[in-house]
Structures are given as C-alpha cells and as structure tokens.
Design an enzyme around this catalytic site. Structure first.
Site, short mmCIF file in Angstrom:
data_model
loop_
_atom_site.label_atom_id
_atom_site.label_comp_id
_atom_site.label_asym_id
_atom_site.label_seq_id
_atom_site.Cartn_x
_atom_site.Cartn_y
_atom_site.Cartn_z
NE ARG A 240 -4.63 -1.03 0.15
CZ ARG A 240 -4.54 -1.93 -0.56
NH1 ARG A 240 -3.75 -2.22 -1.53
NH2 ARG A 240 -5.85 -2.60 -0.81
CD GLU A 269 -2.77 3.56 -5.15
OE1 GLU A 269 -1.42 3.41 -4.76
OE2 GLU A 269 -3.45 3.02 -5.29
CG HIS A 287 -3.05 -0.46 -6.71
ND1 HIS A 287 -3.46 0.21 -5.53
CD2 HIS A 287 -3.18 -1.75 -6.45
CE1 HIS A 287 -3.76 -0.68 -4.75
NE2 HIS A 287 -3.70 -1.89 -5.13
C1 8YV Z 1 -7.08 -4.51 -5.84
C2 8YV Z 1 -5.61 -4.47 -3.70
O1 8YV Z 1 -6.65 -4.37 -7.29
O2 8YV Z 1 -6.99 -6.25 -3.37
C3 8YV Z 1 -6.21 -5.18 -2.75
O3 8YV Z 1 -6.14 -5.08 -1.63
O4 8YV Z 1 -4.80 -3.63 -3.28
C4 8YV Z 1 -5.88 -4.70 -5.29
O5 8YV Z 1 -5.83 -6.19 -5.38
C5 8YV Z 1 -7.62 -3.10 -5.60
O6 8YV Z 1 -7.81 -2.69 -4.29
C6 8YV Z 1 -8.98 -2.96 -6.30
O7 8YV Z 1 -9.96 -3.43 -5.42
#
Ligand code: 8YV
Length: 325
Positions: A240, A269, A287
């Site tokens: 993150r 972001e 991401h």
């Molecule tokens: C997602 C992510 O693509 O699942 C997570 O925590 O960071 C990613 O896999 C994103 O958050 C979309 O929901």
C-alpha cells in the site's frame, strides 16, 4: 416484497453483476472511475448493500449518512479504505476478497522485483528514446535475482507465495520480518528465517513489502530504514502507498542509497510523488498487481457471493468483522 437495493459503486464484469439481479434491485456505475464522496453518499441512499473496490472511502460520515446500509462488500483483500471500527459500531458488516488474488499478486510482485533488479524498464525507455547507439559491457548491468537474499516484510499469504517463488524457483535465501513467526512446517520448505527488522534491512538484496497498511505500518520504510539497506539493494512495494515515505525514497534513489525500486502503490495515488517520476532507477506501475482477467473476475465473483449470501439471510463467505452478525 420489494427486493433489497444494492449499489455497484465501480464498473465491473457484467455477467458477474448479472448474478445479483434475481435477488436485488441494482444501481450500477456505468463508466470506469469512482464517484465523488458526495455522489457516492447520494447514490447509497436507500441501499442495503454496496459493492466497492479498494479505493472507495467508507468512513463514519458516510455510514451516518446512509443508516440503512448493512453490508459493504469489497472486491479487494486490503481494507484500509474502510473504517472497520466505525462499521462494527454501527452493525455494518464488511467482507473482503482474500485468497483469490494471492498467486496473481505474488507473480506480479516477483516480476516487479525482477524488472527492478535487471533494470528492464529503465533500459526499455533508453531504447525507445533512440539512445542505443552501441552495446556496452556494463550497459544496464543490474543485480542478480537467483541466489540472492530475498527479504520480505509482512509474511502473510502473498508474502509466502513470493517466498515460494524465490526459494523454489530461483534458489534465493529467504529472510522475513512479521509480527508473528510462521509455523516451522511453513518455514522449512522455504528455508525461510524470521529476523528482526534491522537485520532484514541490512541483509536483503531484494526487499519486498507485502504488509497491510495501518497507523503502525505508516512510513515503515523511510529515510532511516533506507539508509540501513545495502547500496546494491532493491525495494519493491506491492502493499500500500503510505508504507513507504515516497519523498524519502525518491531522495534515496537519486543519491544512490539503494540501487533501485519497483513501486505498484503510492502515497496519495493516483498522484505520484513528482521526484519519483524523474529518477531513472525506479519502475512505476499503476496498482495492477492483482490485474489478471481471471483473478479480477474471481475477486468480483467473491464480492458478489458475499452480497448474495449475506443479504439473502445466509453466512458471509469472507467476513472482516463477523462480530456484528
Ligand atoms: C485491488 C488490492 O486491485 O486487493 C487489494 O487489496 O490492492 C488490489 O488487489 C484493488 O484494491 C482494487 O479493489
């Protein structure tokens, strides 16, 4: 009886969303991108459930403005965008999407680490700019991945899947730091060794961050931590934004404190720290670690399963705060 109303707050796979139609009255975001917070709150009026991703912010203000909301179903595994305590206090259930993205995300983390170590993006940009006039012995010479020491900060499911790739596929020595140690039967096949954070920083040739974001992990990697790493080391963040102090990292990359970084996530972001855009020794991706079509479909499908189960009177598949039930 009227069907419960559900909001699909982000455009997702139509055929998967269609599974909800027999049960619920749906309102769906039709285009890519997110609603503003005010619009999200307006659209949530009268809705019992909402399908979100990792980017919608669910906080006390939103929950208080939407008192009929019972279920927040996220297609992400990480849920630092949701105030879980505020949900629990109001009896709102949160479900997330663990497991289905583990291997795909580990593939990407490993790929980003390799691209960083072997300077793939930097050399590709050089070639596209038309600067390749002659071949050179040390041209874009990076560091080896095979046989190197892989450091993992955060040894959950994705961390272990990355360790497996490194240990079994690339003969890497695996060290990790985590709040809790893995069981010996999980450590043994990977040859993985728990170390203090300082030792992890000092020993890793390639450090990969896979820990959840929280107040405790905010800026877990800043100037002080970067200065403890090897000058030849790489840092990869697929966890993150906010876990790394991006400004400090940009300075460290420019100064040669570490060799290179691979970043899939950023503080604030989709904004990216402007200095990260100007240093050459960083690979930047938007991401996308879980972005394979089968995995994004599996994530969406799990979020839909949770909506159907909970709002038709069944048990959630993957609850985050089951104590509200
Ligand atoms: C997602 C992510 O693509 O699942 C997570 O925590 O960071 C990613 O896999 C994103 O958050 C979309 O929901």
């Amino acid at each position: 009886m009227d069907k419960p109303k559900v909001l699909i707050a982000r455009k997702t796979f139509d055929d998967i969303v269609d599974r909800l139609r027999p049960h619920f009255e749906l309102e769906c975001k039709e285009d890519e991108g997110a609603w503003t917070q005010a619009e999200l709150i307006a659209r949530l009026q009268g809705k019992t459930g909402v399908y979100i991703t990792g980017t919608e912010k669910i906080d006390a203000t939103l929950l208080d403005a939407c008192p009929q909301l019972r279920l927040i179903s996220s297609m992400a595994v990480g849920y630092n965008n949701v105030d879980v305590a505020a949900c629990t206090a109001r009896g709102v259930l949160l479900t997330n999407a663990p497991d289905v993205l583990t291997e795909t995300t580990a593939d990407f983390g490993f790929a980003l680490m390799m691209a960083t170590a072997r300077r793939i993006a930097e050399s590709e940009h050089f070639l596209r700019r038309g600067e390749w006039k002659q071949w050179g012995v040390t041209m874009f010479a990076g560091s080896d991945v095979h046989g190197a020491t892989l450091g993992i900060l955060g040894m959950g499911r994705i961390g272990q899947a990355i360790a497996k790739r490194g240990a079994l596929g690339f003969g890497m020595k695996v060290i990790y730091h985590n709040r809790s140690r893995l069981a010996p039967e999980l450590e043994a096949p990977l040859g993985a060794r728990w170390v203090e954070k300082d030792e992890l920083l000092q020993q890793a040739d390639h450090l990969v961050l896979v820990l959840p974001y929280s107040a405790a992990s905010h800026h877990a990697i800043g100037a002080a931590e970067l200065s403890k790493m090897k000058k030849t080391a790489t840092l990869t963040n697929i966890a993150r934004g906010g876990i790394v102090d991006d400004a400090a990292l940009a300075r460290a990359l420019a100064a040669g404190t570490i060799a290179a970084a691979g970043l899939d996530v950023f503080e604030g972001e989709p904004s990216v720290h402007p200095e990260l855009l100007t240093v050459p020794n960083v690979v930047l991706t938007p991401h996308i670690a879980s972005a394979s079509i089968p995995t994004r479909r599996a994530m969406a499908s799990l979020a839909v399963d949770n909506l159907i189960a909970v709002l038709t009177g069944g048990k959630p598949v993957t609850p985050v705060n089951p104590e509200v039930l």
